[in-house]
Design an enzyme around this catalytic site. Structure first.
Site, PDB file in Angstrom:
ATOM      1  N   ASP A  76     -85.190 128.682-101.283  1.00  8.80           N
ATOM      2  CA  ASP A  76     -86.316 128.402-102.166  1.00  8.80           C
ATOM      3  C   ASP A  76     -87.530 129.255-101.824  1.00  8.80           C
ATOM      4  O   ASP A  76     -87.815 129.509-100.666  1.00  8.80           O
ATOM      5  CB  ASP A  76     -86.696 126.924-102.060  1.00  8.80           C
ATOM      6  CG  ASP A  76     -85.561 126.030-102.533  1.00  8.80           C
ATOM      7  OD1 ASP A  76     -85.001 126.344-103.587  1.00  8.80           O
ATOM      8  OD2 ASP A  76     -85.218 125.057-101.841  1.00  8.80           O
ATOM      9  N   GLU A  91     -82.104 119.205-113.101  1.00 13.71           N
ATOM     10  CA  GLU A  91     -81.730 119.301-111.692  1.00 13.71           C
ATOM     11  C   GLU A  91     -82.794 118.585-110.872  1.00 13.71           C
ATOM     12  O   GLU A  91     -83.967 118.943-110.924  1.00 13.71           O
ATOM     13  CB  GLU A  91     -81.680 120.764-111.251  1.00 13.71           C
ATOM     14  CG  GLU A  91     -80.484 121.495-111.792  1.00 13.71           C
ATOM     15  CD  GLU A  91     -80.546 122.976-111.446  1.00 13.71           C
ATOM     16  OE1 GLU A  91     -81.201 123.344-110.450  1.00 13.71           O
ATOM     17  OE2 GLU A  91     -79.957 123.755-112.194  1.00 13.71           O
TER      18      GLU A  91
END
Length: 254
Positions: free
Chosen positions: A57, A46
């Site tokens: 995140d 990814e």
């Protein structure tokens, strides 16, 4: 639709997927990191497209994202870095990012570019299922891109079935409700969530993300799932040891 992701998912093993932030530690590390990961037996990669407001995140990936933007990483630069990647790399490549940069670039133009480069799929945590189906699904399909949706322990069974029906690759199974990179090991809560999803017999395999950082958590996560994704732990490793140390990291996982 057959693409590198669906072929990889058919392989008879647990898949290790690694996430890294494009443009980190240095702007021009992207290709080397991808090639080294493949050479060390990683199954899928990814590529994180850095964004200034990365909601899902945790601090590690946020910091790498901020650093990558400071290094000058943009969508345009990432695409130019990846233009020849399929000459050296054959495993599935997925771009993970937020919808805003894609929208700014132009959704159709972005998908077309991904197809030219040989990107296999996209993970856009902030693109809702309904918006995808109404406005963008045809564009993704036209350019051979799988869209990977996320589920969490809070996602209802109904919603999970909707996502399963809309998916043609794998489902990204977020291990817990927290942001990335925060947990140590999986507790009873996660274990029972993994089992609950396994019993739903979904048509798409699941790959677990968030909280996987070593061999133990990789094994726990893949007991019922097809694979697992490591992000924060890999970025911490790159920060501490540099881009020449990738084999050491991968070898500690399996």
């Amino acid at each position: 639709m057959s693409n590198r992701i669906t072929s990889k998912l058919k392989e008879d093993k647990k898949l290790l997927s690694i996430y890294f932030t494009a443009g980190y530690p240095s702007l021009n590390n992207t290709v080397k990191i991808i090639e080294d990961l493949e050479n060390n037996g990683v199954d899928m990669i990814e590529i994180g497209l850095p964004f200034s407001d990365p909601l899902a995140d945790g601090p590690t990936i946020q910091e790498s994202s901020t650093a990558a933007l400071k290094n000058g990483m943009t969508t345009e630069i990432l695409f130019s870095q990846l233009k020849d990647i399929r000459k050296t790399v054959s495993i599935p490549l997925i771009i993970m990012g937020y919808f805003n940069p894609m929208l700014q670039y132009g959704v159709e133009a972005f998908c077309k570019k991904c197809q030219e480069i040989g990107i296999d799929g996209l993970i856009l945590p902030d693109l809702p299922l309904d918006a995808y189906q109404e406005e963008y699904e045809e564009i993704f399909k036209k350019h051979g891109l799988l869209n990977v949706f996320l589920i969490t322990p809070q996602t209802s069974d109904d919603r999970i079935h909707q996502i399963d029906n809309a998916s043609n690759g794998f489902i990204y199974m977020v291990s817990s409700a927290s942001v990335t990179g925060s947990k140590s090991g999986f507790g009873q809560e996660q274990e029972s969530y993994f089992e609950r999803i396994a019993k739903m017999n979904l048509k798409n395999p699941q790959i677990v993300g968030f909280g996987i950082k070593d061999e133990e958590t990789f094994k726990q996560a893949t007991k019922t799932a097809k694979g697992a994704i490591i992000g924060s732990a890999f970025i911490k490793h790159l920060t501490a040891n540099g881009v020449d140390s990738i084999s050491e990291f991968v070898n500690t996982i399996r």
